[in-house]
Design an enzyme around this catalytic site. Structure first.
Site, PDB file in Angstrom:
ATOM      1  N   SER A  79       0.850  -1.183   0.000  1.00 35.81           N
ATOM      2  CA  SER A  79       0.000   0.000   0.000  1.00 35.81           C
ATOM      3  C   SER A  79       0.886   1.233   0.000  1.00 35.81           C
ATOM      4  O   SER A  79       0.420   2.353   0.023  1.00 35.81           O
ATOM      5  CB  SER A  79      -0.906   0.003   1.229  1.00 35.81           C
ATOM      6  OG  SER A  79      -0.120  -0.176   2.378  1.00 35.81           O
ATOM      7  N   ASP A 211      11.899  -6.215  15.795  1.00 32.98           N
ATOM      8  CA  ASP A 211      12.140  -7.611  15.407  1.00 32.98           C
ATOM      9  C   ASP A 211      13.534  -7.825  14.811  1.00 32.98           C
ATOM     10  O   ASP A 211      14.131  -8.887  15.002  1.00 32.98           O
ATOM     11  CB  ASP A 211      11.074  -8.061  14.402  1.00 32.98           C
ATOM     12  CG  ASP A 211      11.080  -7.205  13.156  1.00 32.98           C
ATOM     13  OD1 ASP A 211      10.672  -6.032  13.257  1.00 32.98           O
ATOM     14  OD2 ASP A 211      11.508  -7.680  12.101  1.00 32.98           O
ATOM     15  N   SER A 305      15.104   8.354   3.970  1.00 34.62           N
ATOM     16  CA  SER A 305      14.648   7.342   3.012  1.00 34.62           C
ATOM     17  C   SER A 305      13.444   7.740   2.173  1.00 34.62           C
ATOM     18  O   SER A 305      13.254   7.207   1.081  1.00 34.62           O
ATOM     19  CB  SER A 305      14.371   6.026   3.739  1.00 34.62           C
ATOM     20  OG  SER A 305      13.464   6.227   4.800  1.00 34.62           O
TER      21      SER A 305
HETATM   22  C1  LIG Z   1      10.337   0.765   2.557  1.00 37.04           C
HETATM   23  C2  LIG Z   1      10.850   1.911   3.314  1.00 37.04           C
HETATM   24  C3  LIG Z   1      11.787   1.769   4.368  1.00 37.04           C
HETATM   25  C4  LIG Z   1      12.270   0.416   4.828  1.00 37.04           C
HETATM   26  O1  LIG Z   1      12.971  -0.269   3.822  1.00 37.04           O
HETATM   27  P1  LIG Z   1      13.221  -1.841   3.911  1.00 37.04           P
HETATM   28  O2  LIG Z   1      13.983  -2.165   2.703  1.00 37.04           O
HETATM   29  O3  LIG Z   1      11.885  -2.520   3.999  1.00 37.04           O
HETATM   30  O4  LIG Z   1      14.000  -2.068   5.188  1.00 37.04           O
HETATM   31  C5  LIG Z   1      12.257   2.902   4.981  1.00 37.04           C
HETATM   32  N1  LIG Z   1      11.826   4.137   4.633  1.00 37.04           N
HETATM   33  C6  LIG Z   1      10.935   4.326   3.647  1.00 37.04           C
HETATM   34  C7  LIG Z   1      10.514   5.704   3.322  1.00 37.04           C
HETATM   35  C8  LIG Z   1      10.408   3.219   2.952  1.00 37.04           C
HETATM   36  O5  LIG Z   1       9.506   3.414   1.975  1.00 37.04           O
END
Ligand SMILES: *Cc1c(COP(=O)(O)O)cnc(C)c1O
Length: 325
Positions: A79, A211, A305
Site C-alpha cells: 500500500s 524484530d 529514506s
Molecule cells: C520501505 C521503506 C523503508 C524500509 O525499507 P526496507 O527495505 O523494507 O528495510 C524505509 N523508509 C521508507 C521511506 C520506505 O519506503
C-alpha cells in the site's frame, strides 16, 4: 533462497539505474551540526523519483527481466512506496504492472499508483491475504511477482544510495539507515563494507517493532505482529531471508526510535533543511540524536529514506506530538 547479492551487484545496479533514477542531493545543516557536535551529511532520498529510495530497487529489478517476462508484466503487493516505485519503473520500461492494494488504502496512494499507470487490484485486508492474491495473479496471468525487500535485485538497487553517498563524501565514521524488511539496510551494508570498511553501520527500526534487533541477537528471523507505529514504511513483521543472511554475516548495529522522536525530527527537517520527510524517513536522524554524545566530532551520514506523507496527516502528526521545548 536466491543467491545472496554482493557489492558487485550493487555496482551493476548503479550502472543500470544511471540516467533513470536521480542522483539525489547530499545536504548539510550548520545548525544541526552545532546542536549535535557532529559533521552530518543527509542523503536525500525523499527527493528521489516517486519520493523514496524504493525506485532504485524497483527499476533495477525490472531492468533485469527478460523481454518475455517484461511483456507478460509484473505484480507487487504494497500500500506504500514499493507499489508506487514498481508502477513508475514499469511505466518507464513499458512493462504492464498490477498492484495489489487494500480497498481502504489512502486515496492519495491509490491515485498516485494509478497515475503512474499501474492496474490496481483491491483486497480486504481483514479477510484476505495479499501474498496469496499476488501469487495467484502471478500464476494465473503469468506475471512476475516483485517482492518489496526479499529479492537480490531489490537489495542491490537499494544499496546504490549509500554507494553514491560514500563516493561523494569519502569514508564516513558512521551511517544511520531506516530499517523495515531490511532491503535498504542490507544493500547499504554491502556498499559500505566495500567503500568504507571502518564505517560504523546503524540500522534504525521503530521501537514498537524491534524484530530485527531481536533477530540478530537470537540468530533467527523473529516474527512479530504488525507494530503500532507512525513509521508505516517500516511496519514489517519480519526481516527478509536475504537481508537477514547479509546482516547476520556482517553484524551491523540495530537500534530503535520512538514515534515522538520521529515527529521531533520531522520538525527539524522542515525547520533547518526545508525538507518534508515522512515518519519512516526520520528513523536515522532520530537515533543519531540519541547517540550523538558518543560520536562527538565524527563525520556521520544519515539516509533520509522518503518523503511521502499526506499533508493533512503531516499536520496532524505535528499537532498530536507537540514540540518539546
Ligand atoms: C520501505 C521503506 C523503508 C524500509 O525499507 P526496507 O527495505 O523494507 O528495510 C524505509 N523508509 C521508507 C521511506 C520506505 O519506503
Amino acid at each position: 533462497m536466491a543467491a545472496v547479492p554482493t557489492y558487485d551487484d550493487v555496482a551493476a545496479a548503479a550502472d543500470r539505474i544511471a540516467g533513470h533514477a536521480h542522483r539525489t542531493p547530499v545536504l548539510r545543516s550548520r545548525l544541526i551540526d552545532e546542536q549535535l557536535g557532529l559533521d552530518v551529511v543527509f542523503k536525500c532520498e525523499n527527493l528521489q523519483r516517486m519520493g523514496a529510495f524504493k525506485f532504485r530497487g524497483a527499476f533495477n529489478a525490472l531492468s533485469r527481466l527478460t523481454p518475455d517476462r517484461r511483456a507478460a508484466g509484473v505484480v507487487a503487493y504494497s500500500s506504500g512506496n514499493h507499489a508506487q516505485a514498481i508502477a513508475l519503473a514499469a511505466r518507464l520500461l513499458s512493462v504492464p504492472a498490477t498492484i495489489v492494494m487494500p480497498h481502504d488504502a489512502p486515496a492519495a496512494k491509490v491515485a498516485a499508483t494509478r497515475g503512474y499507470g499501474g492496474r490496481i487490484v483491491t483486497y480486504d485486508r481483514y479477510t484476505e491475504d495479499r501474498e496469496e492474491i499476488g501469487r495467484a495473479l502471478a500464476e494465473e496471468q503469468g506475471l512476475t511477482l516483485i517482492p518489496p525487500y526479499d529479492h537480490p535485485d531489490i537489495i542491490a538497487g537499494q544499496g546504490t544510495a549509500a554507494k553514491e553517498l560514500l563516493e561523494e563524501t569519502g569514508p564516513l565514521d558512521a551511517l544511520f539507515v531506516p530499517l523495515g524488511g531490511g532491503g535498504l539496510f542490507s544493500g547499504t551494508t554491502l556498499a559500505a563494507r566495500a567503500l568504507a570498511p571502518a564505517c560504523r553501520l546503524v540500522g534504525v527500526e521503530p521501537e514498537a517493532g524491534n524484530d530485527a534487533q531481536r533477530s540478530l541477537a537470537e540468530g533467527r528471523i523473529v516474527h512479530i505482529d504488525t507494530p503500532k507505529t507512525i513509521a508505516d514504511g517500516a511496519q514489517t513483521q519480519h526481516l527478509g531471508e536475504l537481508p537477514f543472511a547479509i546482516l547476520s554475516r556482517e553484524r551491523p548495529e540495530v537500534v530503535t526510535a520512538t514515534d515522538d522522536q520521529l515527529v521531533e525530527c520531522m520538525r527539524l527537517f522542515a525547520t533547518y533543511l526545508k525538507l518534508v520527510v515522512e515518519p519512516t524517513g526520520c528513523l536515522g536522524l532520530a537515533a543519531l540524536r540519541t547517540m550523538a554524545d558518543g560520536l562527538r566530532g565524527a563525520r556521520v551520514g544519515v539516509i533520509v529514506s522518503g518523503g511521502n506523507v499526506d499533508l493533512d496527516r503531516y499536520a496532524r502528526l505535528l499537532t498530536e506530538h507537540p514540540a518539546r521545548t
